[in-house]
Motif scaffolding. Structure first.
Motif, PDB file in Angstrom:
ATOM      1  N   PHE A 141      11.421  68.847  11.239  1.00  0.00           N
ATOM      2  CA  PHE A 141      11.565  70.304  11.211  1.00  0.00           C
ATOM      3  C   PHE A 141      12.583  70.856  12.204  1.00  0.00           C
ATOM      4  CE2 PHE A 141       7.086  69.211  10.319  1.00  0.00           C
ATOM      5  CZ  PHE A 141       7.093  69.453   8.957  1.00  0.00           C
ATOM      6  N   ALA A 142      13.303  70.013  12.919  1.00  0.00           N
ATOM      7  CA  ALA A 142      14.233  70.497  13.939  1.00  0.00           C
ATOM      8  C   ALA A 142      15.508  69.651  13.931  1.00  0.00           C
ATOM      9  CB  ALA A 142      13.567  70.480  15.310  1.00  0.00           C
ATOM     10  N   ILE A 143      16.289  69.780  14.999  1.00  0.00           N
ATOM     11  CA  ILE A 143      17.550  69.047  15.092  1.00  0.00           C
ATOM     12  C   ILE A 143      17.312  67.662  15.699  1.00  0.00           C
ATOM     13  CG2 ILE A 143      18.896  71.156  15.296  1.00  0.00           C
ATOM     14  CD1 ILE A 143      19.064  70.649  18.313  1.00  0.00           C
ATOM     15  N   PRO A 144      18.221  66.708  15.505  1.00  0.00           N
ATOM     16  CA  PRO A 144      18.109  65.409  16.156  1.00  0.00           C
ATOM     17  C   PRO A 144      18.116  65.553  17.680  1.00  0.00           C
ATOM     18  CG  PRO A 144      19.717  65.320  14.383  1.00  0.00           C
ATOM     19  CD  PRO A 144      19.372  66.765  14.582  1.00  0.00           C
ATOM     20  N   SER A 145      17.392  64.684  18.353  1.00  0.00           N
ATOM     21  CA  SER A 145      17.336  64.765  19.814  1.00  0.00           C
ATOM     22  C   SER A 145      18.696  64.534  20.440  1.00  0.00           C
ATOM     23  CB  SER A 145      16.327  63.746  20.361  1.00  0.00           C
ATOM     24  OG  SER A 145      16.724  62.422  20.057  1.00  0.00           O
ATOM     25  N   THR A 146      19.568  63.793  19.750  1.00  0.00           N
ATOM     26  CA  THR A 146      20.918  63.571  20.276  1.00  0.00           C
ATOM     27  C   THR A 146      21.706  64.872  20.337  1.00  0.00           C
ATOM     28  OG1 THR A 146      21.565  62.950  18.031  1.00  0.00           O
ATOM     29  CG2 THR A 146      21.105  61.152  19.581  1.00  0.00           C
ATOM     30  N   LEU A 147      21.511  65.736  19.339  1.00  0.00           N
ATOM     31  CA  LEU A 147      22.194  67.029  19.345  1.00  0.00           C
ATOM     32  C   LEU A 147      21.617  67.934  20.424  1.00  0.00           C
ATOM     33  CD1 LEU A 147      24.253  68.950  18.178  1.00  0.00           C
ATOM     34  CD2 LEU A 147      22.634  69.529  16.355  1.00  0.00           C
ATOM     35  N   LYS A 148      20.312  67.878  20.621  1.00  0.00           N
ATOM     36  CA  LYS A 148      19.691  68.643  21.699  1.00  0.00           C
ATOM     37  C   LYS A 148      20.242  68.183  23.045  1.00  0.00           C
ATOM     38  CE  LYS A 148      16.607  71.306  23.798  1.00  0.00           C
ATOM     39  NZ  LYS A 148      16.646  70.843  25.196  1.00  0.00           N
ATOM     40  N   ALA A 149      20.428  66.866  23.224  1.00  0.00           N
ATOM     41  CA  ALA A 149      20.976  66.349  24.483  1.00  0.00           C
ATOM     42  C   ALA A 149      22.392  66.864  24.708  1.00  0.00           C
ATOM     43  CB  ALA A 149      20.954  64.821  24.479  1.00  0.00           C
ATOM     44  N   TRP A 150      23.193  66.922  23.630  1.00  0.00           N
ATOM     45  CA  TRP A 150      24.552  67.463  23.756  1.00  0.00           C
ATOM     46  C   TRP A 150      24.502  68.924  24.192  1.00  0.00           C
ATOM     47  CZ3 TRP A 150      27.137  71.380  21.020  1.00  0.00           C
ATOM     48  CH2 TRP A 150      28.515  71.459  21.243  1.00  0.00           C
ATOM     49  N   LEU A 151      23.631  69.696  23.573  1.00  0.00           N
ATOM     50  CA  LEU A 151      23.499  71.098  23.961  1.00  0.00           C
ATOM     51  C   LEU A 151      23.075  71.232  25.416  1.00  0.00           C
ATOM     52  CD1 LEU A 151      21.784  72.435  20.721  1.00  0.00           C
ATOM     53  CD2 LEU A 151      24.012  73.170  21.594  1.00  0.00           C
ATOM     54  N   ASP A 152      22.197  70.357  25.872  1.00  0.00           N
ATOM     55  CA  ASP A 152      21.755  70.405  27.270  1.00  0.00           C
ATOM     56  C   ASP A 152      22.903  70.144  28.236  1.00  0.00           C
ATOM     57  OD1 ASP A 152      19.127  71.031  26.686  1.00  0.00           O
ATOM     58  OD2 ASP A 152      18.447  68.948  26.703  1.00  0.00           O
ATOM     59  N   HIS A 153      23.907  69.423  27.787  1.00  0.00           N
ATOM     60  CA  HIS A 153      25.072  69.151  28.640  1.00  0.00           C
ATOM     61  C   HIS A 153      26.067  70.307  28.669  1.00  0.00           C
ATOM     62  CE1 HIS A 153      23.744  64.981  28.877  1.00  0.00           C
ATOM     63  NE2 HIS A 153      24.740  64.721  29.695  1.00  0.00           N
ATOM     64  N   VAL A 154      26.103  71.118  27.608  1.00  0.00           N
ATOM     65  CA  VAL A 154      27.166  72.129  27.517  1.00  0.00           C
ATOM     66  C   VAL A 154      26.665  73.564  27.699  1.00  0.00           C
ATOM     67  CG1 VAL A 154      28.561  70.629  26.043  1.00  0.00           C
ATOM     68  CG2 VAL A 154      27.033  72.323  24.976  1.00  0.00           C
ATOM     69  N   LEU A 155      25.369  73.786  27.674  1.00  0.00           N
ATOM     70  CA  LEU A 155      24.844  75.109  28.001  1.00  0.00           C
ATOM     71  C   LEU A 155      24.694  75.174  29.515  1.00  0.00           C
ATOM     72  CD1 LEU A 155      24.267  75.079  24.920  1.00  0.00           C
ATOM     73  CD2 LEU A 155      22.215  76.415  25.409  1.00  0.00           C
ATOM     74  N   ARG A 156      25.731  75.674  30.167  1.00  0.00           N
ATOM     75  CA  ARG A 156      25.819  75.567  31.625  1.00  0.00           C
ATOM     76  C   ARG A 156      26.055  76.925  32.271  1.00  0.00           C
ATOM     77  NH1 ARG A 156      30.076  71.146  33.205  1.00  0.00           N
ATOM     78  NH2 ARG A 156      29.432  71.963  35.227  1.00  0.00           N
ATOM     79  N   ALA A 157      25.165  77.262  33.174  1.00  0.00           N
ATOM     80  CA  ALA A 157      25.294  78.531  33.903  1.00  0.00           C
ATOM     81  C   ALA A 157      26.600  78.544  34.691  1.00  0.00           C
ATOM     82  CB  ALA A 157      24.109  78.709  34.852  1.00  0.00           C
ATOM     83  N   GLY A 158      27.327  79.642  34.571  1.00  0.00           N
ATOM     84  CA  GLY A 158      28.589  79.790  35.272  1.00  0.00           C
ATOM     85  C   GLY A 158      29.773  79.187  34.549  1.00  0.00           C
ATOM     86  N   VAL A 159      29.517  78.475  33.450  1.00  0.00           N
ATOM     87  CA  VAL A 159      30.602  77.827  32.701  1.00  0.00           C
ATOM     88  C   VAL A 159      30.631  78.329  31.258  1.00  0.00           C
ATOM     89  CG1 VAL A 159      31.646  75.643  31.976  1.00  0.00           C
ATOM     90  CG2 VAL A 159      30.397  75.777  34.158  1.00  0.00           C
ATOM     91  N   THR A 160      29.533  78.174  30.548  1.00  0.00           N
ATOM     92  CA  THR A 160      29.484  78.659  29.169  1.00  0.00           C
ATOM     93  C   THR A 160      28.619  79.921  29.036  1.00  0.00           C
ATOM     94  OG1 THR A 160      27.695  77.089  28.657  1.00  0.00           O
ATOM     95  CG2 THR A 160      29.965  76.408  28.159  1.00  0.00           C
ATOM     96  N   PHE A 161      27.863  80.241  30.055  1.00  0.00           N
ATOM     97  CA  PHE A 161      27.166  81.526  30.121  1.00  0.00           C
ATOM     98  C   PHE A 161      26.983  81.882  31.590  1.00  0.00           C
ATOM     99  CE2 PHE A 161      23.671  78.551  30.599  1.00  0.00           C
ATOM    100  CZ  PHE A 161      22.802  79.185  31.490  1.00  0.00           C
ATOM    101  N   LYS A 162      26.655  83.135  31.853  1.00  0.00           N
ATOM    102  CA  LYS A 162      26.399  83.552  33.225  1.00  0.00           C
ATOM    103  C   LYS A 162      25.244  84.546  33.237  1.00  0.00           C
ATOM    104  CE  LYS A 162      29.706  87.422  33.277  1.00  0.00           C
ATOM    105  NZ  LYS A 162      30.900  88.004  33.956  1.00  0.00           N
ATOM    106  N   TYR A 163      24.582  84.623  34.375  1.00  0.00           N
ATOM    107  CA  TYR A 163      23.507  85.588  34.558  1.00  0.00           C
ATOM    108  C   TYR A 163      24.074  86.860  35.186  1.00  0.00           C
ATOM    109  CZ  TYR A 163      20.243  81.799  33.569  1.00  0.00           C
ATOM    110  OH  TYR A 163      19.557  80.778  32.959  1.00  0.00           O
ATOM    111  N   THR A 164      23.681  88.003  34.647  1.00  0.00           N
ATOM    112  CA  THR A 164      24.116  89.291  35.177  1.00  0.00           C
ATOM    113  C   THR A 164      22.883  90.158  35.416  1.00  0.00           C
ATOM    114  OG1 THR A 164      24.289  90.496  33.088  1.00  0.00           O
ATOM    115  CG2 THR A 164      26.139  89.067  33.676  1.00  0.00           C
TER     116      THR A 164
END
Length: 202
Positions: free
Chosen positions: A99-122
């Motif tokens: 019912f979800a995405i492969p764990s390998t794709l989740k691992a890739w997302l965990d590497h690229v969803l990065r505070a200060g790089v691909t998103f920031k807190y305001t």
């Protein structure tokens, strides 16, 4: 000229429907956009490690205090993130596993969803930093789940991509592939028809 980043995540190489859809999409895209450059990352052939203490340490520990393992984890994340940052178009190919995405794709997302790089807190909450990019998500599903409570692929990926600023996201679902006969044929046909509409027009 645009940069297209393709992320494959099917555990199968042969007989993978999501890989077939990817190949068709890339052929159609290159026919319509011959000057564009396509980069492929195959998470089955080259798996990305899951989020662990080394990666967290690489992000959070000052450079002079990092262990060799933390440095290596950080360098891997930097490399994957750089591929995403330089891409104009992102193509995610994902079979539905449980019912979800492969764990390998989740691992890739965990590497690229990065505070200060691909998103920031305001002070108004999180803000995505990757505005202007487009994404196409190609899925293969044994049953029919689009729009149902059992579909944890599309809602999650829309939220994850939107979180980093990618809001222009098109999904192509090949559904009913394990139901056999007409169901499988129609599911694949509809996906291919949708691909033929999207790639040349994009």
């Amino acid at each position: 000229m645009s940069q297209v980043l393709v992320i494959e995540s099917s555990a199968r190489q042969q007989d993978s429907v999501s890989r077939q859809l990817t190949a068709e999409f890339v052929r159609q895209w290159q026919a319509a956009h011959p000057q564009d450059r396509v980069q492929l990352r195959d998470l089955a052939r080259e798996p990305v490690p899951h989020l662990d203490a080394d990666l967290l340490g690489g992000w959070m520990t000052p450079a002079e205090q990092q262990s060799p393992a933390e440095q290596a984890a950080l360098q891997r994340s930097e490399r994957l993130t750089a591929e995403l940052l330089t891409a104009d178009v992102l193509v995610l190919a994902a079979p539905m596993y449980n019912f979800a995405i492969p764990s390998t794709l989740k691992a890739w997302l965990d590497h690229v969803l990065r505070a200060g790089v691909t998103f920031k807190y305001t002070d108004k909450g999180a803000q995505g930093l990757l505005q202007g990019k487009r994404a196409f998500v190609l899925t293969a599903r044994g049953g029919v789940y689009a729009g149902s409570a059992m579909d944890h692929q599309e809602p999650y990926l829309r939220q994850a991509l939107g979180f980093i600023g990618i809001h222009d996201v098109q999904f192509v679902h090949a559904e009913g592939l394990n139901l056999g006969g007409e169901f499988a044929q129609q599911g694949l046909l509809k996906a291919r028809q949708r691909l033929a509409e999207l790639a040349p027009a994009a």
